[in-house]
Design a protein around this motif. Structure first.
Motif, short mmCIF file in Angstrom:
data_model
loop_
_atom_site.label_atom_id
_atom_site.label_comp_id
_atom_site.label_asym_id
_atom_site.label_seq_id
_atom_site.Cartn_x
_atom_site.Cartn_y
_atom_site.Cartn_z
N VAL A 64 -3.25 0.75 2.56
CA VAL A 64 -3.59 -0.35 1.67
C VAL A 64 -2.57 -1.47 1.88
CG1 VAL A 64 -3.90 -1.06 -0.74
CG2 VAL A 64 -4.57 1.23 -0.04
N ASN A 65 -3.07 -2.65 2.20
CA ASN A 65 -2.22 -3.84 2.33
C ASN A 65 -2.46 -4.69 1.10
OD1 ASN A 65 -1.86 -2.79 4.82
ND2 ASN A 65 -2.68 -4.51 5.95
N LEU A 66 -1.39 -5.12 0.46
CA LEU A 66 -1.55 -5.95 -0.73
C LEU A 66 -0.47 -7.00 -0.78
CD1 LEU A 66 0.32 -4.63 -3.53
CD2 LEU A 66 -0.80 -2.80 -2.35
N ARG A 67 -0.81 -8.10 -1.42
CA ARG A 67 0.13 -9.21 -1.56
C ARG A 67 0.53 -9.31 -3.03
NH1 ARG A 67 -2.05 -14.75 0.41
NH2 ARG A 67 -3.54 -13.20 1.03
N GLN A 68 1.84 -9.39 -3.25
CA GLN A 68 2.40 -9.58 -4.58
C GLN A 68 3.36 -10.75 -4.50
OE1 GLN A 68 4.00 -5.55 -5.08
NE2 GLN A 68 2.76 -5.42 -6.91
N GLY A 69 2.94 -11.87 -5.01
CA GLY A 69 3.78 -13.06 -4.93
C GLY A 69 3.96 -13.46 -3.49
N ASP A 71 5.56 -11.51 -1.29
CA ASP A 71 5.71 -10.30 -0.49
C ASP A 71 4.35 -9.70 -0.14
OD1 ASP A 71 8.47 -10.43 -0.62
OD2 ASP A 71 8.57 -9.24 -2.45
N GLU A 72 4.25 -9.23 1.11
CA GLU A 72 3.09 -8.46 1.53
C GLU A 72 3.57 -7.04 1.77
OE1 GLU A 72 0.22 -9.70 4.24
OE2 GLU A 72 0.49 -11.83 3.83
N ARG A 73 2.85 -6.08 1.16
CA ARG A 73 3.25 -4.69 1.27
C ARG A 73 2.16 -3.90 1.98
NH1 ARG A 73 5.56 -2.82 -4.46
NH2 ARG A 73 6.55 -1.28 -3.15
N GLU A 74 2.59 -2.92 2.74
CA GLU A 74 1.67 -2.00 3.40
C GLU A 74 2.07 -0.60 2.95
OE1 GLU A 74 -0.08 -2.04 7.69
OE2 GLU A 74 1.90 -1.10 7.75
N VAL A 75 1.15 0.08 2.28
CA VAL A 75 1.46 1.41 1.75
C VAL A 75 0.41 2.41 2.23
CG1 VAL A 75 2.64 0.52 -0.30
CG2 VAL A 75 0.21 1.00 -0.41
N ILE A 76 0.83 3.65 2.32
CA ILE A 76 -0.06 4.75 2.68
C ILE A 76 -0.28 5.57 1.41
CG2 ILE A 76 -0.32 6.81 4.11
CD1 ILE A 76 1.63 5.46 6.09
N VAL A 77 -1.52 5.85 1.10
CA VAL A 77 -1.87 6.59 -0.10
C VAL A 77 -1.47 8.05 0.08
CG1 VAL A 77 -3.75 7.30 -1.63
CG2 VAL A 77 -3.80 5.04 -0.56
N LYS A 78 -0.61 8.56 -0.81
CA LYS A 78 -0.14 9.94 -0.75
C LYS A 78 -0.73 10.81 -1.85
CE LYS A 78 2.61 9.74 2.72
NZ LYS A 78 2.33 10.50 3.92
N GLY A 79 -1.21 10.19 -2.92
CA GLY A 79 -1.78 10.94 -4.02
C GLY A 79 -2.75 10.06 -4.80
N LEU A 80 -3.57 10.70 -5.62
CA LEU A 80 -4.56 9.98 -6.41
C LEU A 80 -4.32 10.21 -7.89
CD1 LEU A 80 -7.78 10.87 -4.38
CD2 LEU A 80 -6.35 8.84 -4.18
N SER A 81 -4.53 9.16 -8.66
CA SER A 81 -4.44 9.26 -10.10
C SER A 81 -5.18 8.08 -10.70
CB SER A 81 -2.98 9.23 -10.57
OG SER A 81 -2.92 9.27 -11.97
N ASP A 82 -5.87 8.35 -11.80
CA ASP A 82 -6.54 7.25 -12.50
C ASP A 82 -5.89 7.01 -13.86
OD1 ASP A 82 -7.39 9.51 -13.79
OD2 ASP A 82 -9.52 9.01 -13.76
N GLN A 83 -4.71 7.62 -14.06
CA GLN A 83 -3.96 7.41 -15.28
C GLN A 83 -2.60 6.85 -14.94
OE1 GLN A 83 -3.81 10.98 -17.55
NE2 GLN A 83 -6.00 11.02 -17.92
N ARG A 84 -2.15 5.92 -15.76
CA ARG A 84 -0.86 5.27 -15.52
C ARG A 84 0.25 6.11 -16.15
NH1 ARG A 84 0.17 -0.39 -14.31
NH2 ARG A 84 2.20 -1.03 -15.09
N HIS A 85 1.25 6.42 -15.34
CA HIS A 85 2.40 7.19 -15.81
C HIS A 85 3.65 6.36 -15.54
CE1 HIS A 85 0.05 10.78 -16.54
NE2 HIS A 85 -0.50 10.64 -15.35
N GLY A 86 4.80 6.96 -15.72
CA GLY A 86 6.06 6.29 -15.48
C GLY A 86 6.26 5.95 -14.01
#
Length: 137
Positions: A64-69, A71-86
């Motif tokens: 997943v490539n995403l832009r935040q402000g 910065d452009e970040r490239e991350v690899i998905v390691k786990g799935l969750s549909d709930q927000r935690h710490g």
């Protein structure tokens, strides 16, 4: 008796499909799901190199490539969750690539080194000349 999803403690979250906007929100890239949705719809998020849709099902191993402000970040998905935690739990959902970390650090150093351009306020006679020019005098 069959338990509900909330009652199952040993539930494997990787078998349940998760929408891209929910995953970005749960991984704490965006503060709200609506902000994540806007980022996806405006083209700031790419899934495996392609423009993504909000309801796209995320899978482990995807890039997943995403832009935040700035910065452009490239991350690899390691786990799935549909709930927000710490934050510590959210950081377990992805791994940022080494190239992305290097680009982010380079951009940080560039911003820290000083402004990219000098902002110079025009002097009084320059402001007045500009006003006269706009009026057509």
């Amino acid at each position: 008796m069959r338990g509900t999803r909330k009652d199952e403690d040993d539930h494997d979250e990787s078998s349940v499909p998760v929408r891209l906007d929910k995953w970005l929100w749960a991984a704490r890239f965006y503060r709200t799901r609506s902000i994540a949705k806007e980022a996806i719809e405006s083209g700031h998020v790419r899934y495996d190199g392609e423009r993504a849709k909000v309801g796209r099902a995320v899978r482990v191993g995807a890039v997943v490539n995403l832009r935040q402000g700035f910065d452009e970040r490239e991350v690899i998905v390691k786990g799935l969750s549909d709930q927000r935690h710490g934050a510590p739990e959210a950081q377990q959902l992805y791994e940022e690539t080494a190239d992305s970390l290097r680009r982010k650090e380079d951009a940080r150093l560039m911003r820290k080194s000083g402004p990219m351009f000098d902002v110079v306020r025009p002097e009084r006679d320059q402001r007045r000349a500009g006003t006269r020019f706009k009026r057509g005098e």
